[in-house]
Design a protein around this motif. Structure first.
Motif, PDB file in Angstrom:
ATOM      1  N   ILE A 142     -40.222 -10.368 -18.085  1.00 48.94           N
ATOM      2  CA  ILE A 142     -39.073 -11.233 -17.814  1.00 48.94           C
ATOM      3  C   ILE A 142     -37.998 -10.472 -17.051  1.00 48.94           C
ATOM      4  O   ILE A 142     -37.377 -11.003 -16.120  1.00 48.94           O
ATOM      5  CB  ILE A 142     -38.529 -11.801 -19.141  1.00 48.94           C
ATOM      6  CG1 ILE A 142     -39.588 -12.704 -19.785  1.00 48.94           C
ATOM      7  CG2 ILE A 142     -37.232 -12.576 -18.904  1.00 48.94           C
ATOM      8  CD1 ILE A 142     -39.199 -13.224 -21.150  1.00 48.94           C
ATOM      9  N   VAL A 143     -37.778  -9.201 -17.423  1.00 50.15           N
ATOM     10  CA  VAL A 143     -36.810  -8.386 -16.688  1.00 50.15           C
ATOM     11  C   VAL A 143     -37.238  -8.238 -15.237  1.00 50.15           C
ATOM     12  O   VAL A 143     -36.417  -8.349 -14.316  1.00 50.15           O
ATOM     13  CB  VAL A 143     -36.656  -7.003 -17.359  1.00 50.15           C
ATOM     14  CG1 VAL A 143     -35.876  -6.049 -16.461  1.00 50.15           C
ATOM     15  CG2 VAL A 143     -35.964  -7.140 -18.702  1.00 50.15           C
ATOM     16  N   ARG A 144     -38.535  -8.035 -15.008  1.00 54.94           N
ATOM     17  CA  ARG A 144     -39.035  -7.911 -13.630  1.00 54.94           C
ATOM     18  C   ARG A 144     -38.822  -9.207 -12.853  1.00 54.94           C
ATOM     19  O   ARG A 144     -38.417  -9.187 -11.683  1.00 54.94           O
ATOM     20  CB  ARG A 144     -40.520  -7.543 -13.654  1.00 54.94           C
ATOM     21  CG  ARG A 144     -41.103  -7.228 -12.278  1.00 54.94           C
ATOM     22  CD  ARG A 144     -42.586  -6.927 -12.338  1.00 54.94           C
ATOM     23  NE  ARG A 144     -42.880  -5.804 -13.220  1.00 54.94           N
ATOM     24  CZ  ARG A 144     -43.518  -5.903 -14.366  1.00 54.94           C
ATOM     25  NH1 ARG A 144     -43.946  -7.090 -14.796  1.00 54.94           N
ATOM     26  NH2 ARG A 144     -43.750  -4.843 -15.097  1.00 54.94           N
ATOM     27  N   SER A 145     -39.074 -10.333 -13.512  1.00 53.40           N
ATOM     28  CA  SER A 145     -38.857 -11.616 -12.845  1.00 53.40           C
ATOM     29  C   SER A 145     -37.388 -11.829 -12.509  1.00 53.40           C
ATOM     30  O   SER A 145     -37.045 -12.352 -11.436  1.00 53.40           O
ATOM     31  CB  SER A 145     -39.349 -12.759 -13.742  1.00 53.40           C
ATOM     32  OG  SER A 145     -40.748 -12.684 -13.934  1.00 53.40           O
TER      33      SER A 145
ATOM     34  N   ALA B  71     -34.943 -15.870 -13.858  1.00 59.59           N
ATOM     35  CA  ALA B  71     -36.257 -15.954 -14.506  1.00 59.59           C
ATOM     36  C   ALA B  71     -36.525 -17.349 -15.058  1.00 59.59           C
ATOM     37  O   ALA B  71     -37.636 -17.638 -15.501  1.00 59.59           O
ATOM     38  CB  ALA B  71     -36.348 -14.930 -15.635  1.00 59.59           C
ATOM     39  N   ARG B  72     -35.504 -18.215 -15.049  1.00 62.17           N
ATOM     40  CA  ARG B  72     -35.648 -19.570 -15.552  1.00 62.17           C
ATOM     41  C   ARG B  72     -36.661 -20.326 -14.698  1.00 62.17           C
ATOM     42  O   ARG B  72     -36.618 -20.290 -13.469  1.00 62.17           O
ATOM     43  CB  ARG B  72     -34.300 -20.270 -15.510  1.00 62.17           C
ATOM     44  CG  ARG B  72     -34.212 -21.541 -16.337  1.00 62.17           C
ATOM     45  CD  ARG B  72     -34.015 -21.245 -17.798  1.00 62.17           C
ATOM     46  NE  ARG B  72     -32.727 -20.620 -18.088  1.00 62.17           N
ATOM     47  CZ  ARG B  72     -32.355 -20.250 -19.316  1.00 62.17           C
ATOM     48  NH1 ARG B  72     -33.169 -20.445 -20.331  1.00 62.17           N
ATOM     49  NH2 ARG B  72     -31.179 -19.690 -19.508  1.00 62.17           N
ATOM     50  N   GLY B  73     -37.603 -20.976 -15.322  1.00 62.87           N
ATOM     51  CA  GLY B  73     -38.668 -21.671 -14.602  1.00 62.87           C
ATOM     52  C   GLY B  73     -39.922 -20.832 -14.469  1.00 62.87           C
ATOM     53  O   GLY B  73     -41.024 -21.367 -14.348  1.00 62.87           O
ATOM     54  N   LEU B  74     -39.753 -19.501 -14.483  1.00 66.21           N
ATOM     55  CA  LEU B  74     -40.913 -18.608 -14.436  1.00 66.21           C
ATOM     56  C   LEU B  74     -41.389 -18.235 -15.839  1.00 66.21           C
ATOM     57  O   LEU B  74     -42.527 -17.812 -16.022  1.00 66.21           O
ATOM     58  CB  LEU B  74     -40.554 -17.331 -13.665  1.00 66.21           C
ATOM     59  CG  LEU B  74     -40.107 -17.524 -12.215  1.00 66.21           C
ATOM     60  CD1 LEU B  74     -39.656 -16.187 -11.618  1.00 66.21           C
ATOM     61  CD2 LEU B  74     -41.242 -18.128 -11.386  1.00 66.21           C
ATOM     62  N   HIS B  75     -40.503 -18.390 -16.829  1.00 69.77           N
ATOM     63  CA  HIS B  75     -40.809 -18.071 -18.221  1.00 69.77           C
ATOM     64  C   HIS B  75     -40.151 -19.113 -19.116  1.00 69.77           C
ATOM     65  O   HIS B  75     -39.168 -19.765 -18.708  1.00 69.77           O
ATOM     66  CB  HIS B  75     -40.279 -16.676 -18.583  1.00 69.77           C
ATOM     67  CG  HIS B  75     -40.818 -15.577 -17.718  1.00 69.77           C
ATOM     68  ND1 HIS B  75     -42.038 -14.976 -17.942  1.00 69.77           N
ATOM     69  CD2 HIS B  75     -40.295 -14.980 -16.604  1.00 69.77           C
ATOM     70  CE1 HIS B  75     -42.233 -14.047 -17.021  1.00 69.77           C
ATOM     71  NE2 HIS B  75     -41.198 -14.025 -16.196  1.00 69.77           N
ATOM     72  N   PRO B  76     -40.660 -19.292 -20.335  1.00 67.48           N
ATOM     73  CA  PRO B  76     -40.043 -20.262 -21.255  1.00 67.48           C
ATOM     74  C   PRO B  76     -38.591 -19.898 -21.562  1.00 67.48           C
ATOM     75  O   PRO B  76     -38.223 -18.718 -21.601  1.00 67.48           O
ATOM     76  CB  PRO B  76     -40.918 -20.154 -22.514  1.00 67.48           C
ATOM     77  CG  PRO B  76     -42.202 -19.572 -22.045  1.00 67.48           C
ATOM     78  CD  PRO B  76     -41.868 -18.672 -20.897  1.00 67.48           C
ATOM     79  N   ASP B  77     -37.796 -20.914 -21.808  1.00 67.55           N
ATOM     80  CA  ASP B  77     -36.377 -20.682 -22.097  1.00 67.55           C
ATOM     81  C   ASP B  77     -36.193 -19.804 -23.323  1.00 67.55           C
ATOM     82  O   ASP B  77     -35.295 -18.955 -23.363  1.00 67.55           O
ATOM     83  CB  ASP B  77     -35.660 -22.020 -22.297  1.00 67.55           C
ATOM     84  CG  ASP B  77     -35.518 -22.804 -20.992  1.00 67.55           C
ATOM     85  OD1 ASP B  77     -35.812 -22.224 -19.929  1.00 67.55           O
ATOM     86  OD2 ASP B  77     -35.115 -23.981 -21.048  1.00 67.55           O
ATOM     87  N   ALA B  78     -37.043 -20.003 -24.337  1.00 65.71           N
ATOM     88  CA  ALA B  78     -36.907 -19.225 -25.567  1.00 65.71           C
ATOM     89  C   ALA B  78     -37.125 -17.736 -25.305  1.00 65.71           C
ATOM     90  O   ALA B  78     -36.421 -16.879 -25.863  1.00 65.71           O
ATOM     91  CB  ALA B  78     -37.895 -19.722 -26.623  1.00 65.71           C
ATOM     92  N   ALA B  79     -38.107 -17.412 -24.457  1.00 74.96           N
ATOM     93  CA  ALA B  79     -38.377 -16.012 -24.143  1.00 74.96           C
ATOM     94  C   ALA B  79     -37.221 -15.397 -23.362  1.00 74.96           C
ATOM     95  O   ALA B  79     -36.846 -14.239 -23.582  1.00 74.96           O
ATOM     96  CB  ALA B  79     -39.678 -15.883 -23.349  1.00 74.96           C
ATOM     97  N   ILE B  80     -36.640 -16.168 -22.459  1.00 78.28           N
ATOM     98  CA  ILE B  80     -35.497 -15.666 -21.686  1.00 78.28           C
ATOM     99  C   ILE B  80     -34.308 -15.403 -22.601  1.00 78.28           C
ATOM    100  O   ILE B  80     -33.626 -14.380 -22.479  1.00 78.28           O
ATOM    101  CB  ILE B  80     -35.130 -16.676 -20.576  1.00 78.28           C
ATOM    102  CG1 ILE B  80     -36.257 -16.747 -19.540  1.00 78.28           C
ATOM    103  CG2 ILE B  80     -33.809 -16.287 -19.901  1.00 78.28           C
ATOM    104  CD1 ILE B  80     -36.082 -17.835 -18.511  1.00 78.28           C
ATOM    105  N   GLU B  81     -34.074 -16.314 -23.536  1.00 82.19           N
ATOM    106  CA  GLU B  81     -32.980 -16.096 -24.483  1.00 82.19           C
ATOM    107  C   GLU B  81     -33.261 -14.903 -25.381  1.00 82.19           C
ATOM    108  O   GLU B  81     -32.340 -14.213 -25.826  1.00 82.19           O
ATOM    109  CB  GLU B  81     -32.752 -17.359 -25.315  1.00 82.19           C
ATOM    110  CG  GLU B  81     -32.220 -18.537 -24.511  1.00 82.19           C
ATOM    111  CD  GLU B  81     -30.988 -18.158 -23.701  1.00 82.19           C
ATOM    112  OE1 GLU B  81     -30.056 -17.548 -24.262  1.00 82.19           O
ATOM    113  OE2 GLU B  81     -30.957 -18.470 -22.478  1.00 82.19           O
TER     114      GLU B  81
END
Length: 538
Positions: A223-226, A296-306
């Protein structure tokens, strides 16, 4: 091996005693060797090449804090291997065997620099490798149905750490004094083997959360990379690049000294340089990712981003705790050296002369007071504060703990001033700074075990605990940086011109350093959003 276990409603998991028993023996082994390391090095043939006592004391302190830096750096490796490949149980077991080999080297090579320092490296690798995992492995045994028992176990976990540390700190200096270093380092090695055996005995009872094995597309680093690279460059990408380029430049400037170019400060060796480079990378990438995490929103689930957002917030809390460790870890170096210059009060009726024969044993006060203060805080102090209307949150406890630890160093500095004036100071007076430092430790470190586990998302608990232990690495870095700076002739001259000695100046400097950190911690804690990331009941 079983990968599941039934969680009895509200009951304590039956596998917890194996983890607690392992921790008690492992902590005896670690503190048994750690707390005699500085006095052993000062008097050993390993530092006999140095011209005087002051030089040997300085070298022993540097070696000790370099070892501590390694111990708390290798949790990054252990957490990564556990989360990505092997799982917590296997990683703990294998690193424990490396740990045992390190103890064997210390016992066998007391007079051989290569063998002894190899042993220190193996202990740093083994101890550090398991350090982020045992606590989180313990937390994995709980779920939402019995999470109320987790706080009790985390406190018991910290209590048992100090139970092992107390006996190690009290007895190993006597063993070193009477039987020599082979026994003093060998006995902790035997305890480490017992710890490994106890942990192995519980293998069929543990809840084993499987590792991601690199297949989780929503892992922290992905997610950090995205965020940094997924949708083109942005200001956060630039910040991350500056951190990484800065880290590479530091290492390059250090390496240039081998080509005869001395741009980098001579006193900043590889350990200091590598830690500064690591800090630049963590700060640059972390801050850069926080600036544009929404990419990263849209590339990963919102829960994972949070979840990543939570981790980045936690890292700021951790950074503000690092000055505490620069004070705490020096009780096994600076305070031991100070104690050696004090007078042991054998003539006092209450002094246990039959047991306490060496200033190094004063370190036993720390775990003893922890075992008394944890139940006192939980049963008396915190309930009393709540009845008075004070909300005793985890972050408030940690902030006050940093400030109280700073106060302990003011007391130690005042004792040092008396010694510098030629007065004979009783070793009994060290009890007061130990009490204050230990009270601060309970507020910071015991609280942080629960805080770090509860705030980290399930998939990132091993990594976040590795970052927590990394705070001690940077605490050691501040010690090495300060000591290296003070040894500059111009700095020494300035200190002496003010009428201070180096030791007294350093004590008050570190106290001020921690007071500033406590203030910054309090300001950040006011806006920190608490999370609840315990495992959902099956």
């Amino acid at each position: 091996m079983s990968t599941t276990a039934e969680a009895s409603q509200g009951r304590m998991p039956r596998q917890i005693p194996y983890i607690i028993g392992n921790e008690a023996c492992e902590r005896f082994s670690f503190y048994g060797m750690r707390n005699i390391l500085v006095p052993f090095l000062i008097s050993s043939v390993l530092l006999a090449y140095l011209p005087d006592q002051a030089a040997r004391e300085g070298a022993a302190k540097d070696l000790f804090h370099s070892f501590v830096i390694g111990v708390y750096f290798f949790p990054l490796l252990g957490g990564w291997l556990s989360d990505r490949y092997f799982g917590k149980y296997n990683t703990v077991l294998w690193f424990s065997l490396i740990y045992c080999a390190g103890h064997a080297c210390l016992a066998l090579f007391e007079s051989n620099a290569t063998g002894f320092y190899t042993g220190l490296f193996l202990i740093a690798l083994g101890s550090g490798g398991i350090k982020p995992l045992v606590v989180t492995f313990c937390g994995d045994q709980f779920d939402q149905s019995n999470k109320s028992k987790a706080k009790v176990v985390f406190d018991a976990f910290y209590w048992i750490i100090n139970f092992g540390s107390f006996f190690a700190s009290l007895l190993m200096p006597l063993v070193l004094r009477s039987w020599g270093p082979a026994w003093a380092f060998g006995i902790p090695g035997i305890l480490m083997f017992i710890a490994t055996f106890i942990f192995w005995l519980g293998r069929h009872k543990y809840v084993n959360v499987p590792p991601s094995r690199g297949n989780d597309p929503d892992a922290f680093l992905n997610i950090v990379r995205s965020a940094l690279l997924g949708k083109g460059f942005g200001p956060g990408t630039l910040v991350a690049a500056v951190g990484m380029v800065g880290a590479a430049a530091m290492l390059l400037l250090w390496a240039l000294k081998f080509a005869g170019v001395t741009i980098w400060p001579e006193a900043w060796g590889f350990v200091i340089t590598a830690c500064l480079a690591l800090g630049a990378i963590i700060a640059g990438v972390g801050f850069g990712a926080s600036l544009q995490l929404e990419r990263a929103r849209g590339l990963h689930p919102d829960a994972a981003i949070e979840g990543v957002r939570s981790v980045l917030r936690i890292l700021i809390v951790f950074a503000l705790v690092t000055p505490f460790w620069s004070l705490f870890d020096q009780k096994a170096s600076t305070w031991v050296i100070q104690g050696k210059a004090m007078v042991i009060p054998h003539d006092l009726w209450w002094w246990p002369s039959w047991l306490v024969k060496d200033a190094t044993q004063m370190q036993a006060l720390n775990p003893l007071m922890v075992m008394l203060l944890i139940p006192f805080n939980n049963l008396v102090l915190y309930p009393a504060l709540r009845r008075m209307g004070f909300n005793v949150t985890a972050l408030r406890r940690m902030g006050w703990g940093i400030a109280i630890s700073a106060l302990s160093w003011i007391v130690a500095g005042m004792l040092q001033l008396q010694m510098d004036d030629g007065q004979q100071v009783s070793l009994a007076w060290q009890t007061l700074p130990y009490l204050l430092l230990t009270f601060g430790e309970v507020l910071v470190s015991a609280t942080a075990l629960e805080f770090a586990y509860s705030q980290a998302p399930m998939a990132m608990k091993g990594v976040i605990m590795a970052f927590w232990y990394l705070t001690s690495t940077f605490g050691g870095l501040w010690v090495l940086l300060t000591n290296a700076s003070v040894r500059d002739p111009a700095v020494i001259g300035w200190i002496q011109a003010q009428g201070w000695t180096e030791n007294a100046f350093l004590m008050f400097f570190f106290a001020g350093f921690a007071f500033v950190a406590a203030l910054a911690f309090a300001l950040y804690a006011r806006t920190y959003p608490m999370q609840d990331n315990y495992r959902t009941a099956a």
